[in-house]
Design a protein around this motif. Structure first.
Motif, PDB file in Angstrom:
ATOM      1  N   SER A  58       0.859  -1.186   0.000  1.00  0.00           N
ATOM      2  CA  SER A  58       0.000   0.000   0.000  1.00  0.00           C
ATOM      3  C   SER A  58       0.896   1.237   0.000  1.00  0.00           C
ATOM      4  O   SER A  58       1.420   1.647   1.031  1.00  0.00           O
ATOM      5  CB  SER A  58      -0.892  -0.032   1.244  1.00  0.00           C
ATOM      6  N   LYS A  60       0.619   4.336  -0.240  1.00  0.00           N
ATOM      7  CA  LYS A  60       0.354   5.593   0.465  1.00  0.00           C
ATOM      8  C   LYS A  60       1.246   5.700   1.700  1.00  0.00           C
ATOM      9  O   LYS A  60       1.529   6.780   2.178  1.00  0.00           O
ATOM     10  CB  LYS A  60      -1.124   5.711   0.848  1.00  0.00           C
ATOM     11  N   ASP A  79      -0.849  -1.447  -4.090  1.00  0.00           N
ATOM     12  CA  ASP A  79      -2.195  -0.920  -3.840  1.00  0.00           C
ATOM     13  C   ASP A  79      -2.108   0.589  -4.019  1.00  0.00           C
ATOM     14  O   ASP A  79      -1.362   1.244  -3.302  1.00  0.00           O
ATOM     15  CB  ASP A  79      -2.610  -1.289  -2.403  1.00  0.00           C
ATOM     16  N   ILE A 162      -8.300   6.284  11.755  1.00  0.00           N
ATOM     17  CA  ILE A 162      -7.772   5.261  10.852  1.00  0.00           C
ATOM     18  C   ILE A 162      -8.548   3.943  10.970  1.00  0.00           C
ATOM     19  O   ILE A 162      -8.079   2.882  10.622  1.00  0.00           O
ATOM     20  CB  ILE A 162      -6.249   5.047  11.046  1.00  0.00           C
ATOM     21  N   HIS A 199     -11.207  -3.681   3.939  1.00  0.00           N
ATOM     22  CA  HIS A 199     -10.067  -3.137   4.706  1.00  0.00           C
ATOM     23  C   HIS A 199     -10.704  -2.442   5.902  1.00  0.00           C
ATOM     24  O   HIS A 199     -11.521  -1.552   5.737  1.00  0.00           O
ATOM     25  CB  HIS A 199      -9.267  -2.148   3.856  1.00  0.00           C
ATOM     26  N   SER A 202      -6.286   0.638  10.240  1.00  0.00           N
ATOM     27  CA  SER A 202      -4.830   0.615  10.227  1.00  0.00           C
ATOM     28  C   SER A 202      -4.300   0.549  11.656  1.00  0.00           C
ATOM     29  O   SER A 202      -4.985   0.952  12.593  1.00  0.00           O
ATOM     30  CB  SER A 202      -4.371   1.902   9.542  1.00  0.00           C
ATOM     31  N   GLY A 239      -3.434  -3.141   7.240  1.00  0.00           N
ATOM     32  CA  GLY A 239      -3.841  -2.770   8.597  1.00  0.00           C
ATOM     33  C   GLY A 239      -3.069  -3.364   9.740  1.00  0.00           C
ATOM     34  O   GLY A 239      -3.258  -2.964  10.894  1.00  0.00           O
ATOM     35  N   GLU A 276      -2.935  -5.877   1.260  1.00  0.00           N
ATOM     36  CA  GLU A 276      -2.460  -4.514   0.995  1.00  0.00           C
ATOM     37  C   GLU A 276      -1.732  -3.934   2.195  1.00  0.00           C
ATOM     38  O   GLU A 276      -2.123  -2.890   2.714  1.00  0.00           O
ATOM     39  CB  GLU A 276      -3.660  -3.607   0.673  1.00  0.00           C
ATOM     40  N   GLY A 278       0.858  -1.826   4.351  1.00  0.00           N
ATOM     41  CA  GLY A 278       1.689  -0.629   4.169  1.00  0.00           C
ATOM     42  C   GLY A 278       2.664  -0.502   5.328  1.00  0.00           C
ATOM     43  O   GLY A 278       3.843  -0.830   5.235  1.00  0.00           O
ATOM     44  N   ARG A 279       2.090  -0.106   6.459  1.00  0.00           N
ATOM     45  CA  ARG A 279       2.898   0.206   7.638  1.00  0.00           C
ATOM     46  C   ARG A 279       3.820  -0.938   8.065  1.00  0.00           C
ATOM     47  O   ARG A 279       4.976  -0.717   8.422  1.00  0.00           O
ATOM     48  CB  ARG A 279       1.933   0.531   8.790  1.00  0.00           C
ATOM     49  N   ARG A 315       2.297  12.708  12.289  1.00  0.00           N
ATOM     50  CA  ARG A 315       1.592  11.690  13.074  1.00  0.00           C
ATOM     51  C   ARG A 315       1.392  12.064  14.549  1.00  0.00           C
ATOM     52  O   ARG A 315       0.293  11.886  15.080  1.00  0.00           O
ATOM     53  CB  ARG A 315       2.274  10.324  12.937  1.00  0.00           C
ATOM     54  N   TYR A 319      -2.542  12.242  15.144  1.00  0.00           N
ATOM     55  CA  TYR A 319      -3.149  11.075  15.793  1.00  0.00           C
ATOM     56  C   TYR A 319      -2.671  10.904  17.221  1.00  0.00           C
ATOM     57  O   TYR A 319      -2.905   9.866  17.836  1.00  0.00           O
ATOM     58  CB  TYR A 319      -2.776   9.782  15.045  1.00  0.00           C
ATOM     59  N   TYR A 374       3.892   6.650   6.435  1.00  0.00           N
ATOM     60  CA  TYR A 374       3.077   7.853   6.646  1.00  0.00           C
ATOM     61  C   TYR A 374       3.911   8.989   7.239  1.00  0.00           C
ATOM     62  O   TYR A 374       3.415   9.790   8.026  1.00  0.00           O
ATOM     63  CB  TYR A 374       1.853   7.542   7.525  1.00  0.00           C
ATOM     64  N   MET A 378       3.076  12.104   4.080  1.00  0.00           N
ATOM     65  CA  MET A 378       2.113  13.073   4.633  1.00  0.00           C
ATOM     66  C   MET A 378       2.766  14.432   4.873  1.00  0.00           C
ATOM     67  O   MET A 378       2.168  15.314   5.487  1.00  0.00           O
ATOM     68  CB  MET A 378       1.513  12.534   5.938  1.00  0.00           C
TER      69      MET A 378
HETATM   70  N1  LLP Z   1      -5.604  -0.608   2.040  1.00  0.00           N
HETATM   71  C1  LLP Z   1      -6.444   0.441   2.161  1.00  0.00           C
HETATM   72  C2  LLP Z   1      -7.679   0.446   1.388  1.00  0.00           C
HETATM   73  C3  LLP Z   1      -6.121   1.490   3.042  1.00  0.00           C
HETATM   74  O1  LLP Z   1      -6.973   2.508   3.172  1.00  0.00           O
HETATM   75  C4  LLP Z   1      -4.919   1.444   3.781  1.00  0.00           C
HETATM   76  C5  LLP Z   1      -4.566   2.532   4.684  1.00  0.00           C
HETATM   77  C6  LLP Z   1      -4.062   0.347   3.606  1.00  0.00           C
HETATM   78  C7  LLP Z   1      -4.450  -0.679   2.726  1.00  0.00           C
HETATM   79  C8  LLP Z   1      -2.752   0.207   4.311  1.00  0.00           C
HETATM   80  O2  LLP Z   1      -2.920   0.132   5.681  1.00  0.00           O
HETATM   81  P1  LLP Z   1      -1.674  -0.211   6.639  1.00  0.00           P
HETATM   82  O3  LLP Z   1      -1.236  -1.605   6.326  1.00  0.00           O
HETATM   83  O4  LLP Z   1      -0.593   0.770   6.341  1.00  0.00           O
HETATM   84  O5  LLP Z   1      -2.218  -0.057   7.995  1.00  0.00           O
HETATM   85  N2  LLP Z   1      -1.889   8.041   8.059  1.00  0.00           N
HETATM   86  C9  LLP Z   1      -2.281   7.079   9.055  1.00  0.00           C
HETATM   87  C10 LLP Z   1      -2.668   5.754   8.456  1.00  0.00           C
HETATM   88  C11 LLP Z   1      -3.753   5.863   7.404  1.00  0.00           C
HETATM   89  C12 LLP Z   1      -4.118   4.549   6.773  1.00  0.00           C
HETATM   90  C13 LLP Z   1      -4.978   4.757   5.584  1.00  0.00           C
HETATM   91  N3  LLP Z   1      -5.297   3.569   4.848  1.00  0.00           N
HETATM   92  C14 LLP Z   1      -1.161   6.942  10.080  1.00  0.00           C
HETATM   93  O6  LLP Z   1      -0.161   7.638   9.959  1.00  0.00           O
HETATM   94  O7  LLP Z   1      -1.293   6.175  11.026  1.00  0.00           O
END
Ligand code: LLP
Length: 421
Positions: A58, A60, A79, A162, A199, A202, A239, A276, A278-279, A315, A319, A374, A378
């Motif tokens: 992911s 982003k 993603d 989140i 999803h 996160s 997530g 997907e 990311g973190r 962050r 948050y 992030y 960001m």
């Molecule tokens: N898939 C979708 C549809 C998502 O919206 C997200 C994150 C992910 C995958 C990846 O999630 P992860 O594995 O990274 O948790 N800026 C915030 C986190 C926002 C997450 C948005 N969507 C932070 O700094 O904690």
């Protein structure tokens, strides 16, 4: 697990002293570890064992081209949530057949770009979006592969900003409506129904919400099967959380086991798994290097003023999240309680509050830990602050993978019309 460790009194990223990077590149600077990225990706990927699956990073969380290329070269899919992310993914040679396009507000030109690229699937979030994709696909004479993102209504037990899988969130199509939407999609000549997606949020630190969500989605797949809609892909989103402080999130193997178990209850569903993350891939693979500018003893608080601010890492302000702080050169044993703050003119501009840290002096370097996800993505130019440099370390070599912005970069694209004065 990561590769930011002390050698003697100096903090290193793999084989490179962070001090050296700060001297050569300046601060604030994001530093990423190649070995950590590689390990995190491989551990996550291998956790699903022999089950057919694709890990779609992911982006982003971190869209730097060098980071992305590292993961794509290891076999990652991507993603994406915008045309801009698709552009970056293609720049690093991502395989279109491993790209999934998520997000509630895809614009028609983004849909067209993705269709022409030949991505694996659109994760569709509403009826209107289905209609829009059908329209664009008809216009350019293609069939669009689609999956519906369903909202399983489970509590991810994470920060409300989140959390995405509850009825009150803007994301996904409610499970009770999904069957009808699948029926609609199937009837459209330019849509090809290929999968289902969810999803729920996160930084999750428990497996139970994932298990519940997947149980609900798999039950829906069963119903769809009996409607004559056979899906090929089940996308379980991202997530999985990481340890920032005292958290003890499940290891990828435990997470994968919980998902397999939830799916085992639905034997006969022959689905390729997509995920997907990311973190969990990049979060602990990066730090933000910052230098102490001034110390200030207020009447009731100590302030350590550093050269990184919330435009660099939002962050903590956004948050209220925790990031560890490590001195780049240790030695000082005395500690004090301080707020570590940046130069931005807002009280919310802090990296840590009321934190016990080693005493430091102006000129000292600090590493803000777990900043790989992030962080830079960001970042903004608020207060007309050029965005930080980014560096990738591999073994004992390092490279600037994004230059620090210049003052000229700050005003690129701006114009003052002649009638202004
Ligand atoms: N898939 C979708 C549809 C998502 O919206 C997200 C994150 C992910 C995958 C990846 O999630 P992860 O594995 O990274 O948790 N800026 C915030 C986190 C926002 C997450 C948005 N969507 C932070 O700094 O904690």
């Amino acid at each position: 697990m990561h590769h930011f460790e002390y050698q003697g009194d100096d903090l290193y990223c793999e084989g490179v002293a962070l001090q050296t990077i700060a001297e050569q590149v300046g601060t604030p600077t994001y530093v990423y570890s190649y070995a950590t990225l590689e390990r995190h990706f491989q551990v996550f990927d291998q956790a699903f064992g022999g089950r057919p699956h694709t890990v779609c990073f992911s982006m982003k969380a971190n869209s730097n081209l060098a980071v992305l290329r590292t993961l794509v070269a290891l076999g990652a899919g991507v993603d994406i949530v915008s045309g801009g992310e698709l552009f970056r993914a293609l720049k690093v040679g991502a395989d279109p057949k491993k790209i999934v396009f998520s997000g509630v507000g895809k614009r028609e030109e983004e849909i067209e770009f993705a269709l022409k690229t030949g991505i694996l699937t659109f994760n569709v979030e509403s009826h209107m979006e289905l209609v829009a994709i059908e329209r664009v696909a008809a216009r350019i004479g293609q069939r669009a592969p689609i999956s519906l993102r369903v909202n399983p209504d489970v509590d991810a037990e994470t920060h409300p900003y989140i959390s995405t899988g509850l009825k009150k969130n803007k994301f996904g199509i409610p499970v009770p409506e999904a069957r009808q939407e699948y029926g609609f999609a199937k009837s459209q000549p330019h849509l090809e129904v290929v999968g289902i997606d969810c999803h729920i949020g996160s930084q999750l630190t428990k497996v139970a919400p994932f298990r519940d969500a997947i149980g609900r989605v798999a039950a829906l797949c069963r119903d769809l099967q009996s409607d004559g809609i056979a899906l090929r892909y089940l996308d379980i989103g991202g997530g999985l959380g990481i340890p920032y402080d005292q958290e003890e999130p499940p290891a990828p193997a435990e997470y994968a086991r919980a998902i397999q178990e939830a799916l085992d209850a639905f034997r006969g569903l022959d689905l390729t798994l997509l995920c997907e993350p990311g973190r969990v891939i990049v979060g602990n693979a990066g730090v933000l290097l910052t230098r102490v500018l001034y110390l200030k003893q207020g009447e009731i608080k100590n302030f350590v003023i550093v050269d990184a601010a919330f435009n660099d890492l939002i962050r903590p302000a956004f948050y209220d999240s925790f990031h560890g702080l490590r001195p780049v050169r240790r030695g000082e044993t005395k500690t004090w309680i301080a707020d570590v703050v940046g130069p931005i003119c807002e009280t919310g501009d802090f990296l840590a509050r009321d934190r016990e840290i080693k005493r430091c002096q102006p000129g000292d370097l600090l590493a803000v830990m777990s900043a790989g996800a992030y962080g830079f993505t960001m970042a903004s130019n608020y207060n007309s602050r050029p965005r930080a440099a980014e560096v990738l370390v591999r073994g004992d070599q390092f490279a600037v993978v994004r230059q620090r912005e210049s003052l000229e970069d700050l005003i690129r694209g701006e114009a003052v019309p002649s009638w202004v004065g």
